[in-house]
Every structure is written in C-alpha cells, then in structure tokens.
Write a protein that holds these residues in place. Structure first.
Motif, PDB file in Angstrom:
ATOM      1  N   ARG A   1     -19.705  12.194  38.677  1.00 44.79           N
ATOM      2  CA  ARG A   1     -18.927  12.114  40.322  1.00 44.79           C
ATOM      3  C   ARG A   1     -17.107  12.852  39.759  1.00 44.79           C
ATOM      4  O   ARG A   1     -16.459  13.855  40.899  1.00 44.79           O
ATOM      5  CB  ARG A   1     -18.471  11.007  40.551  1.00 44.79           C
ATOM      6  N   SER A   2     -16.545  12.376  38.302  1.00 45.39           N
ATOM      7  CA  SER A   2     -15.809  12.638  38.333  1.00 45.39           C
ATOM      8  C   SER A   2     -15.710  13.659  37.908  1.00 45.39           C
ATOM      9  O   SER A   2     -14.642  14.638  38.239  1.00 45.39           O
ATOM     10  CB  SER A   2     -15.115  11.898  37.377  1.00 45.39           C
ATOM     11  N   THR A   3     -16.506  14.366  37.033  1.00 44.61           N
ATOM     12  CA  THR A   3     -16.754  15.793  36.753  1.00 44.61           C
ATOM     13  C   THR A   3     -16.985  17.072  37.663  1.00 44.61           C
ATOM     14  O   THR A   3     -16.341  18.492  37.667  1.00 44.61           O
ATOM     15  CB  THR A   3     -18.438  16.071  35.588  1.00 44.61           C
ATOM     16  N   LYS A   4     -17.711  16.713  39.189  1.00 39.27           N
ATOM     17  CA  LYS A   4     -18.103  17.578  39.912  1.00 39.27           C
ATOM     18  C   LYS A   4     -16.035  17.480  40.293  1.00 39.27           C
ATOM     19  O   LYS A   4     -16.538  19.028  40.813  1.00 39.27           O
ATOM     20  CB  LYS A   4     -18.757  16.596  40.830  1.00 39.27           C
ATOM     21  N   THR A   5     -15.943  17.043  40.601  1.00 36.11           N
ATOM     22  CA  THR A   5     -14.554  17.619  41.083  1.00 36.11           C
ATOM     23  C   THR A   5     -13.084  18.309  40.654  1.00 36.11           C
ATOM     24  O   THR A   5     -12.815  19.155  41.119  1.00 36.11           O
ATOM     25  CB  THR A   5     -13.483  16.062  41.422  1.00 36.11           C
ATOM     26  N   GLY A   6     -13.734  18.966  39.110  1.00 38.85           N
ATOM     27  CA  GLY A   6     -13.360  19.818  38.071  1.00 38.85           C
ATOM     28  C   GLY A   6     -12.051  19.453  37.775  1.00 38.85           C
ATOM     29  O   GLY A   6     -11.115  19.846  36.835  1.00 38.85           O
ATOM     30  N   ALA A   7     -11.447  17.766  37.658  1.00 38.26           N
ATOM     31  CA  ALA A   7     -10.545  17.442  36.838  1.00 38.26           C
ATOM     32  C   ALA A   7     -10.782  16.648  36.195  1.00 38.26           C
ATOM     33  O   ALA A   7     -10.332  16.441  35.420  1.00 38.26           O
ATOM     34  CB  ALA A   7      -9.676  16.360  38.269  1.00 38.26           C
ATOM     35  N   VAL A   8     -12.504  16.310  36.094  1.00 40.99           N
ATOM     36  CA  VAL A   8     -12.847  15.901  34.143  1.00 40.99           C
ATOM     37  C   VAL A   8     -14.055  16.598  33.815  1.00 40.99           C
ATOM     38  O   VAL A   8     -14.527  17.077  34.133  1.00 40.99           O
ATOM     39  CB  VAL A   8     -13.264  13.996  35.022  1.00 40.99           C
ATOM     40  N   LEU A   9     -13.663  16.501  32.397  1.00 39.58           N
ATOM     41  CA  LEU A   9     -14.330  16.947  31.067  1.00 39.58           C
ATOM     42  C   LEU A   9     -14.952  15.240  30.821  1.00 39.58           C
ATOM     43  O   LEU A   9     -14.712  14.929  29.730  1.00 39.58           O
ATOM     44  CB  LEU A   9     -14.077  17.610  30.717  1.00 39.58           C
ATOM     45  N   PRO A  10     -16.114  15.032  31.058  1.00 41.35           N
ATOM     46  CA  PRO A  10     -16.696  14.003  30.694  1.00 41.35           C
ATOM     47  C   PRO A  10     -16.505  13.656  29.061  1.00 41.35           C
ATOM     48  O   PRO A  10     -17.156  14.833  28.960  1.00 41.35           O
ATOM     49  CB  PRO A  10     -17.980  14.046  31.967  1.00 41.35           C
ATOM     50  N   THR A  11     -16.998  12.689  29.360  1.00 39.52           N
ATOM     51  CA  THR A  11     -17.118  11.542  27.414  1.00 39.52           C
ATOM     52  C   THR A  11     -18.368  11.527  27.485  1.00 39.52           C
ATOM     53  O   THR A  11     -18.720  11.261  26.290  1.00 39.52           O
ATOM     54  CB  THR A  11     -15.963  11.227  27.272  1.00 39.52           C
ATOM     55  N   VAL A  12     -19.315  11.032  28.583  1.00 34.40           N
ATOM     56  CA  VAL A  12     -20.477  10.466  28.553  1.00 34.40           C
ATOM     57  C   VAL A  12     -21.528  11.923  28.464  1.00 34.40           C
ATOM     58  O   VAL A  12     -21.245  12.597  29.211  1.00 34.40           O
ATOM     59  CB  VAL A  12     -20.962   9.920  29.576  1.00 34.40           C
ATOM     60  N   LYS A  13     -22.118  11.936  27.395  1.00 36.29           N
ATOM     61  CA  LYS A  13     -22.979  13.021  27.595  1.00 36.29           C
ATOM     62  C   LYS A  13     -24.268  13.181  27.872  1.00 36.29           C
ATOM     63  O   LYS A  13     -23.832  14.290  28.545  1.00 36.29           O
ATOM     64  CB  LYS A  13     -24.005  12.921  25.796  1.00 36.29           C
ATOM     65  N   GLU A  14     -24.729  12.455  28.929  1.00 37.67           N
ATOM     66  CA  GLU A  14     -25.396  12.772  29.723  1.00 37.67           C
ATOM     67  C   GLU A  14     -24.265  13.511  30.866  1.00 37.67           C
ATOM     68  O   GLU A  14     -25.330  13.976  32.483  1.00 37.67           O
ATOM     69  CB  GLU A  14     -26.892  11.796  30.232  1.00 37.67           C
ATOM     70  N   ALA A  15     -23.594  13.048  31.254  1.00 35.95           N
ATOM     71  CA  ALA A  15     -22.615  13.795  32.595  1.00 35.95           C
ATOM     72  C   ALA A  15     -22.299  14.820  32.261  1.00 35.95           C
ATOM     73  O   ALA A  15     -22.092  15.727  33.605  1.00 35.95           O
ATOM     74  CB  ALA A  15     -22.105  12.992  33.060  1.00 35.95           C
ATOM     75  N   THR A  16     -22.641  15.781  30.823  1.00 31.96           N
ATOM     76  CA  THR A  16     -21.411  17.213  30.538  1.00 31.96           C
ATOM     77  C   THR A  16     -23.209  17.878  31.766  1.00 31.96           C
ATOM     78  O   THR A  16     -22.274  19.671  32.350  1.00 31.96           O
ATOM     79  CB  THR A  16     -21.988  17.306  28.849  1.00 31.96           C
ATOM     80  N   ASP A  17     -24.091  17.985  32.129  1.00 33.41           N
ATOM     81  CA  ASP A  17     -24.608  18.976  33.243  1.00 33.41           C
ATOM     82  C   ASP A  17     -23.593  19.230  34.661  1.00 33.41           C
ATOM     83  O   ASP A  17     -24.339  19.520  35.227  1.00 33.41           O
ATOM     84  CB  ASP A  17     -26.400  18.051  32.695  1.00 33.41           C
ATOM     85  N   ALA A  18     -22.642  18.100  34.777  1.00 30.13           N
ATOM     86  CA  ALA A  18     -22.229  18.494  35.189  1.00 30.13           C
ATOM     87  C   ALA A  18     -21.115  19.414  35.739  1.00 30.13           C
ATOM     88  O   ALA A  18     -20.224  19.776  36.727  1.00 30.13           O
ATOM     89  CB  ALA A  18     -21.508  17.054  36.767  1.00 30.13           C
ATOM     90  N   ILE A  19     -20.342  20.073  34.323  1.00 28.88           N
ATOM     91  CA  ILE A  19     -19.591  20.730  35.020  1.00 28.88           C
ATOM     92  C   ILE A  19     -19.811  22.155  35.155  1.00 28.88           C
ATOM     93  O   ILE A  19     -20.791  22.774  34.708  1.00 28.88           O
ATOM     94  CB  ILE A  19     -19.248  21.415  32.697  1.00 28.88           C
ATOM     95  N   ALA A  20     -19.634  22.393  36.575  1.00 29.52           N
ATOM     96  CA  ALA A  20     -19.624  23.510  37.168  1.00 29.52           C
ATOM     97  C   ALA A  20     -18.612  25.500  37.349  1.00 29.52           C
ATOM     98  O   ALA A  20     -19.046  25.861  36.589  1.00 29.52           O
ATOM     99  CB  ALA A  20     -20.261  23.382  38.498  1.00 29.52           C
ATOM    100  N   ASP A  21     -17.279  24.253  36.391  1.00 33.20           N
ATOM    101  CA  ASP A  21     -16.139  25.286  36.795  1.00 33.20           C
ATOM    102  C   ASP A  21     -15.805  26.104  35.825  1.00 33.20           C
ATOM    103  O   ASP A  21     -16.082  25.719  34.828  1.00 33.20           O
ATOM    104  CB  ASP A  21     -14.893  24.853  37.184  1.00 33.20           C
ATOM    105  N   PRO A  22     -16.000  27.804  36.345  1.00 30.09           N
ATOM    106  CA  PRO A  22     -16.621  28.477  34.634  1.00 30.09           C
ATOM    107  C   PRO A  22     -15.136  28.188  33.481  1.00 30.09           C
ATOM    108  O   PRO A  22     -15.555  28.394  32.108  1.00 30.09           O
ATOM    109  CB  PRO A  22     -16.076  30.059  35.168  1.00 30.09           C
ATOM    110  N   ASN A  23     -13.710  27.922  34.721  1.00 26.11           N
ATOM    111  CA  ASN A  23     -12.977  27.717  33.269  1.00 26.11           C
ATOM    112  C   ASN A  23     -12.742  26.243  32.001  1.00 26.11           C
ATOM    113  O   ASN A  23     -12.924  26.380  31.540  1.00 26.11           O
ATOM    114  CB  ASN A  23     -11.500  27.648  33.725  1.00 26.11           C
ATOM    115  N   ALA A  24     -13.909  25.517  33.224  1.00 32.22           N
ATOM    116  CA  ALA A  24     -13.632  24.403  32.081  1.00 32.22           C
ATOM    117  C   ALA A  24     -14.872  24.173  31.596  1.00 32.22           C
ATOM    118  O   ALA A  24     -14.854  23.803  30.437  1.00 32.22           O
ATOM    119  CB  ALA A  24     -14.527  22.657  33.553  1.00 32.22           C
ATOM    120  N   LYS A  25     -15.389  25.184  31.821  1.00 28.80           N
ATOM    121  CA  LYS A  25     -17.134  25.690  30.698  1.00 28.80           C
ATOM    122  C   LYS A  25     -16.751  26.151  29.470  1.00 28.80           C
ATOM    123  O   LYS A  25     -16.444  25.894  28.078  1.00 28.80           O
ATOM    124  CB  LYS A  25     -18.282  26.503  31.446  1.00 28.80           C
TER     125      LYS A  25
END
Length: 430
Positions: A350-374
């Motif tokens: 949920r935090s990652t989907k806001t675009g403000a967070v790049l997660p520390t939990v491995k399983e949540a990295t699939d939620a990184i959507a923003d090209p710059n965040a990638k």
C-alpha cells in the motif's frame, strides 16, 4: 557502527507518515500483559500527502482490531522532529515508536539506554526484509530499528526545461553538470532548487563530491581519525564552490525550506527550476508541495550523481539512507506487534503504490510502478557501495556541524578549508 554499507544487490525504498496528535514523552503503560490497556505514542516525519493518510489508516485499522490499544500519532516536519526528539531523549523520555535513520544518532540512543533491542523480537520475520537495509540500524551486532524504506540521493530533473535549453542528455561528469547549469542559465531557466535554510539538502552535494573524489574510504577514515582536513575534502569543497559561484539556485534560496509552499520541492514541482539533488521521496513531495498537487508527472527524470574526473570514488557508489522506526525504552508490548504490522507485505505494498515508498520487504517490491522509482531501485541494485547521510552516519554533533559548515560554504561566509577546520574541531570533542 560503520557508515559504509557495501551492497552488490539491493532493491530500493522510501518514506511514510500518519495523522493525529501528540501524547508527549514515554508511555505510562508499564504492564507486560499484551491484553492490558496500552497507549503507543508514535512520532514520524511523513506529515504530507500521500503517506500521511496511509499511516493514519493503518493505525486506525490496528486499533479496531486491538480494542485495548490506542495509538497517538504526531506527524512532524523533518527539522521540527529532530528538535523535539532531541529534547525528549535528553530528558530520558523517548516516544514509544519514532522515526530513525540509524547510524551515529541511533548508536548514541543505544549507548544512553533509550531504545529497545529488537534483535529477538524481529527474528521470526526479519528474513523477509532486504538484508542490507538493516545495516544502519545494527549496533554492535544487535538490531535497534527496522527500516520501512531505503533508497538513494540523486538528481531529479525537468525534461521539458532540459529540452528548452537544448540539453540532449543528463550529465555524466561534474564538469558536464556545470556546463548544463551554464546552458540552463543562458536559456533563462533557474538551474537548481535548494532549501538553504534547512541546511541538510546542501550537505548532499559536499558529501557526494567527497565520495567521488576521495572514495568511501576517505569518509570512513575521517570519522576514525577525527580529521577532515585532508586534500580530498578540500577538493570536494572547491568543486562544490564551482557550482555555487555560478549562482544556480532559485531567488531567496538561503531562506527556503524543503517542503514549504515556496520551498525547494515546490520550486521543482511547479516547474520553477530544472534540477534538485534529493532522495527517492522527491517526486511525492514535489507533487504534494506543488500548486497543482500533481508535480511534474512524466516530465520528471532521474540520474545518478555524476563522476568527478580523476576522483578515486566510483560513480556506482551511492549516497542515501532509509526511513525506519526505533522503539523507546518504555514502550508498551503492543508497540512491537504494531511495528510488525507496519512492515507487513500488505502495508508495504500500500505504501509503495503511493509512489512515496520503495519497500524494504522483499515481497512488496512488485508494487513499484513508477518508472523513476524503478530507475532508483535499479541504480541501487547495481551499486558497489553505499554511504549513509553524513548527518546521520556521524555522531549527532559532527553531523550537525557538517550541515552548518556546508551551509556557510553555500552562503559564502567560509572557505572550503575553513569549514573542514570547524568540522574537525567538533569531531575531536566526540
């Protein structure tokens, strides 16, 4: 505590927040009974959209599921948080759950007996975290904080303004960056946004230049020897002064804050400058601070801090850190369970989907959507070395002096050599 994190593989992360009000100091809930009435006092710095409501919702959900637990939340602006936490810790009364960047500041809190050892508490679920994200929170082999994000500082730029100034590609070297600034000025564009009043954003430049010129080892050695008066650090100040002398910053920058309506992030988000050197949270703060509340959108790009010709440091070494939480010495039992909830896969996604967070939990990295965040995450993944923010890596007094001294350099009141004398003088007292 080492300030240097060597990382061959890391997938990034960033900020978070919440809303409510303060119940100052430590908790009165001394009972070890997990079912007893408990109040958790939570301080954090994610005091704006998009993470403020996310943290508030998570706290509300936790309270709904745990009728005996009340969470009192105080979101604070970065500098206000640091000042308030200093007052609380000096009084021996830290909040139950509070923002931490790890490093030298956390070590000082550990040495003063102000925070809980979380090593055994998080053992059942810590393997779900990116391993190296825990390093800033590890003191003498024990874990005293948990990161919900870790990332890096780099240059964020306005693609439209670059095109207007006929700049074809981001600069790869410091000399090229200075040329970019000259081209932007020639095109009538303010090159760089800077929060001069807050000081910490300016230290990013000097720290990165010190890394590029002296390498990570120079920063470690200076801390060990308590001596910053070396040629590499002088050279870093001189390179930074090359930029300062071009007068690249927005009007009134010396009085500008980072997140205020007319501050550094807003200047970028409103298209008032072409560049800012900032962490992975920059796009979200640009958006929340901008008039449109949307920021630059797909006009925003990212590139790593450039190399310095002849420098001993590698361009694949990155500077930054993450956001995490430490637990105060008198925190009630529910605090640790709530911390686990904050680091759950669901909350991290949920935090990652806001675009403000790049997660520390491995399983949540699939939620990184923003090209710059990638791009940030990929740059981190390829990093060959990592340096924690100097105002967090070093003892608090030294970190503060770094910020103060770099601010003096930016203001033109002290020379590169003079600021090193001041930093060394403070370091020798620690």
């Amino acid at each position: 505590m080492t300030a240097h994190l060597s990382r061959r593989s890391l997938l990034g992360l960033v900020g978070a927040g919440a809303g409510a009000y303060l119940l100052s100091g430590c908790s009165d809930d001394a009972s070890d009974d997990p079912d007893a009435p408990q109040t958790i006092n939570w301080w954090h710095i994610q005091n704006t959209e998009p993470m403020l409501p996310v943290w508030a919702a998570v706290a509300q959900e936790y309270q709904s599921a745990h009728s005996n637990v009340k969470i009192e939340i105080q979101p604070l602006e970065n500098e206000a948080f640091k000042a308030k936490l200093t007052t609380a810790t000096q009084a021996g009364s830290p909040p139950d759950l509070f923002q931490s960047w790890g490093g030298g500041v956390l070590k000082q809190q550990v040495d003063a007996g102000l925070v809980k050892d979380l090593t055994e508490t998080i053992a059942p679920w810590k393997d779900g975290l990116l391993p190296l994200s825990l390093e800033p929170y590890t003191v003498d082999g024990k874990i005293y904080g948990v990161p919900f994000d870790i990332g890096m500082v780099g240059f964020w730029y306005n693609k439209d303004l670059f095109a207007k100034a006929q700049i074809a590609a981001p600069p790869a070297t410091w000399a090229e960056l200075l040329d970019v600034v000259r081209k932007l000025k020639a095109a009538g564009i303010t090159p760089v946004a800077l929060a001069g009043k807050d000081k910490w954003p300016a230290h990013f430049y000097w720290a990165y230049l010190s890394m590029r010129i002296g390498g990570l080892g120079a920063l470690q050695q200076a801390a060990k020897d308590k001596n910053f008066e070396t040629p590499d650090f002088v050279a870093a100040g001189e390179r930074f002064k090359e930029l300062i002398d071009l007068q690249p910053f927005q009007k009134g920058f010396l009085g500008a804050e980072y997140g205020s309506p007319d501050g550094q992030a807003a200047t970028m988000g409103n298209g008032g400058a072409a560049l800012e050197l900032m962490g992975q949270w920059a796009p979200s703060v640009q958006a929340s601070s901008s008039t449109s509340k949307k920021g630059l959108g797909d006009k925003l790009g990212f590139f790593p801090f450039p190399a310095v010709d002849g420098g001993k440091g590698s361009a694949t070494e990155v500077f930054g850190g993450g956001n995490g939480f430490a637990v105060g010495k008198d925190a009630p039992p529910a605090t640790m369970d709530f911390l686990k909830t904050l680091l759950s896969v669901d909350v991290q996604r949920r935090s990652t989907k806001t675009g403000a967070v790049l997660p520390t939990v491995k399983e949540a990295t699939d939620a990184i959507a923003d090209p710059n965040a990638k791009v940030v995450a990929q740059t981190l993944a390829a990093a060959t070395g990592f340096q924690l923010y100097l105002d967090q890596a070093y003892p608090p007094a030294v970190g503060q002096q770094v910020n103060d001294s770099v601010a003096a350099l930016v203001a033109g009141s002290k020379s590169p050599a003079q600021i090193l004398k001041d930093i060394t003088q403070v370091a020798k007292t620690q």
